[in-house]
Design an enzyme around this catalytic site. Sequence first.
Site, mmCIF file in Angstrom:
data_model
loop_
_atom_site.group_PDB
_atom_site.id
_atom_site.type_symbol
_atom_site.label_atom_id
_atom_site.label_comp_id
_atom_site.label_asym_id
_atom_site.label_seq_id
_atom_site.Cartn_x
_atom_site.Cartn_y
_atom_site.Cartn_z
ATOM 1 N N ASP A 1 121.723 -72.551 20.281
ATOM 2 C CA ASP A 1 122.804 -72.147 19.392
ATOM 3 C C ASP A 1 123.810 -73.292 19.410
ATOM 4 O O ASP A 1 123.758 -74.163 20.281
ATOM 5 C CB ASP A 1 123.446 -70.860 19.911
ATOM 6 C CG ASP A 1 124.645 -70.438 19.076
ATOM 7 O OD1 ASP A 1 124.528 -70.445 17.842
ATOM 8 O OD2 ASP A 1 125.699 -70.141 19.665
ATOM 9 N N ASP B 1 124.353 -64.110 20.469
ATOM 10 C CA ASP B 1 122.970 -64.565 20.322
ATOM 11 C C ASP B 1 121.983 -63.598 20.954
ATOM 12 O O ASP B 1 120.805 -63.945 21.139
ATOM 13 C CB ASP B 1 122.800 -65.948 20.963
ATOM 14 C CG ASP B 1 123.628 -67.002 20.253
ATOM 15 O OD1 ASP B 1 123.544 -67.086 19.024
ATOM 16 O OD2 ASP B 1 124.365 -67.723 20.940
ATOM 17 N N ASP C 1 125.112 -68.153 24.104
ATOM 18 C CA ASP C 1 126.175 -67.687 24.990
ATOM 19 C C ASP C 1 125.943 -66.268 25.496
ATOM 20 O O ASP C 1 126.753 -65.724 26.230
ATOM 21 C CB ASP C 1 127.545 -67.789 24.316
ATOM 22 C CG ASP C 1 127.650 -66.936 23.058
ATOM 23 O OD1 ASP C 1 126.776 -66.074 22.864
ATOM 24 O OD2 ASP C 1 128.595 -67.137 22.282
#
Length: 702
Positions: free
Chosen positions: A402, A603, A599
């Site tokens: 991410d 996500d 994190d």
Amino acid sequence: MAKITTECECSVPIHEAKECFQCGIPITGKPLQYTVDGKKENFCCFGCYLIYKTTGVRGEESTAVAFLGKFGFGYFFAMLVFMLSTYMYGAHLTPDDPEAQAFVGFIKYVILILATPVMLLLGVPILRNAFSGGRINLNTDTLIVLGSFSAYFLSVYSVFTDKPSVYFETATMILVLMTFGRYIETSSRAKASNFMKELLKLSPQKAVVIRDGKETEVNIEEIKVGDTVKIIPGEKIPADGVVVEGQGHVDESLLTGETKPVLKKVGDELYTGTTNIDGAFKIKVNKPSEDWTLNRFIQIMKEIRATKAPINRIADTIAYYFLPVIVTIAISAGIYWYLQDGFEKALIVFMSVLLISCPCAFSIGAPLALWIGLGEAMREGIIIKGADILEKLSSVRTVFFDKTGTITDRNLQVSHVKALNENIIKLACCLERNSEHPVGKSIVSYCVQRGLTEDCKVEDFKVHFGYGIEGIVDGKKIYVGSKNYMRKLGFGIPEEVAQIDRKAEENGEIPVFIAVEDRVAGIVVLTQSIRKEAPKVFDVLKKLKIKVGVLTGDTPYFAKVIKEKLGIKDVRAGLMPQDKLKAIDEEKKKGRVVAMVGDGINDAPALIRADIGIAMGCGTDLTRESANISLLSDDLRKVPLAVLLAKKVRKVIYTNMFWAFIYNIIGIGLAVSGKLTPIFAALAMVLSSAFVIANSIRVKNW
């Protein structure tokens, strides 16, 4: 009649998932209960209770001490038996000396007296494990029992019938060598689990609690939810709680990996096991002890150690079928040599086959390397939630990242704010206080620094992954999120806000829109910077021949910046959560093991869908169930570090398995051919286990 079963120790069902008070291992069968300090505790056997009463030390370290003590006692008597047996065997040189022969007859009884306590102290516990629960358990202990007690009882028979077949030295040395081998194994497991013991020591045993206006020192176990705890400078924090009085710096490096002290003031939370540097605090305990961060950490460690990797299960299965095969080979070889050379030779071969094939090295080859590997990962602030995860990580071929808070700094900076009035920013701040997303935290931090905060009533808070958040703040419906979120809601964007949005995208910044009721009323623009360690991290992953990609919901403008600065070809921007899942599924269909790094909050779906989910910055939040691996800090270098460790563990395990396999083939061949004595077979088994242990320790040099 005893029922014969073919099962190894690891396949026995666990009774009510209880753990032994002494050694800490899951209890098989019904636990034995003994009173300790006025409270009944569960023990797996009387031996563990005896060890606790004599040493006062709990865990595998005390078991190792007990094995060492037994070894010392057994070794002393076994050496006397060995020396006297050597003299006895030399008596055939003087067959015509009646005094010498009479003395030999006396020595046989002396040897019997010396050998018996060794059999009782070292042999009976193994015998109990081999014949327990009214059945014969065909496990490694059974092989040892058959070998040693066969030699002992044959020798007893020979002494009383004046036969020459006396093998007390074989019977005792087998048990002494087995005990020493188990001391090595147990001490190695104790060292492998030292990190968890260190964690247990981090929590203080006493705390000062204020009740009814009086300060009272109590044990940690007596602290309850709602208690006020006093903490002076230099002390460890004894419980999780919210600061109600005081201010100062706290060292949270244990949980977050960050060495810089954190300033704590009224309203902030303190965590068990962290260190108060210079503050005088009073905290109100806000959760039960089992939910304290450090205790949760330790519980996760226990759960991790209880897991088995696929390769470990394969080893267990092989051992399960290996034992009956070995017994069959031993009996067959014994019958052959009985027909060839008589009973004595048959017994020697039978014992040798059983002892050389005892699969101790095979049984500890995988778990020991995995325990050490998991321990090393914990020391680096990498919490791998299971041995199976560690093994799977060694085969990862694709890693997706991410962007926000992962390859960019978690703390974003607000560069521009535009709203109809200041109150709209305050309402957005109140709503963002409920969010764990880095963007939300950055907006709250901006508002706090500028005094744009106030107490608000927030109701019906909802998170829309990939879009934004919504809720009712002081009676007004507030939406905070991306441009796509505003479009999804059907809200038009005023031209003056649209101009700021276009400029933010061109600069690679993050625009966040604020809507009140049914229209866009403001925009907040945040700048982000790529983590300084990111280029080196991606270079290392590429050298490991791992495909790297970035999945982000951000604009294509910043995706272009990532491509240029980090040299990553696969950067996909403007993705919704379902798009990230699609990208992961596409890689998995190619037969590649996929890891996703994020994190752990926004996500979550992607972390779950990937073969391995890696959540960053989990220092004070170890309950993120979406992640298989939790990184206590935000240091991106931990990702390739975890992969390198996993590959090292796999290499060591395969080396252990190969050695154990070759060792057994060669050893069984020598034993069946009659070229190996029982004592040398037992010694070879100990040396094999020592090799596997030494090889497993190489994991520490990764």
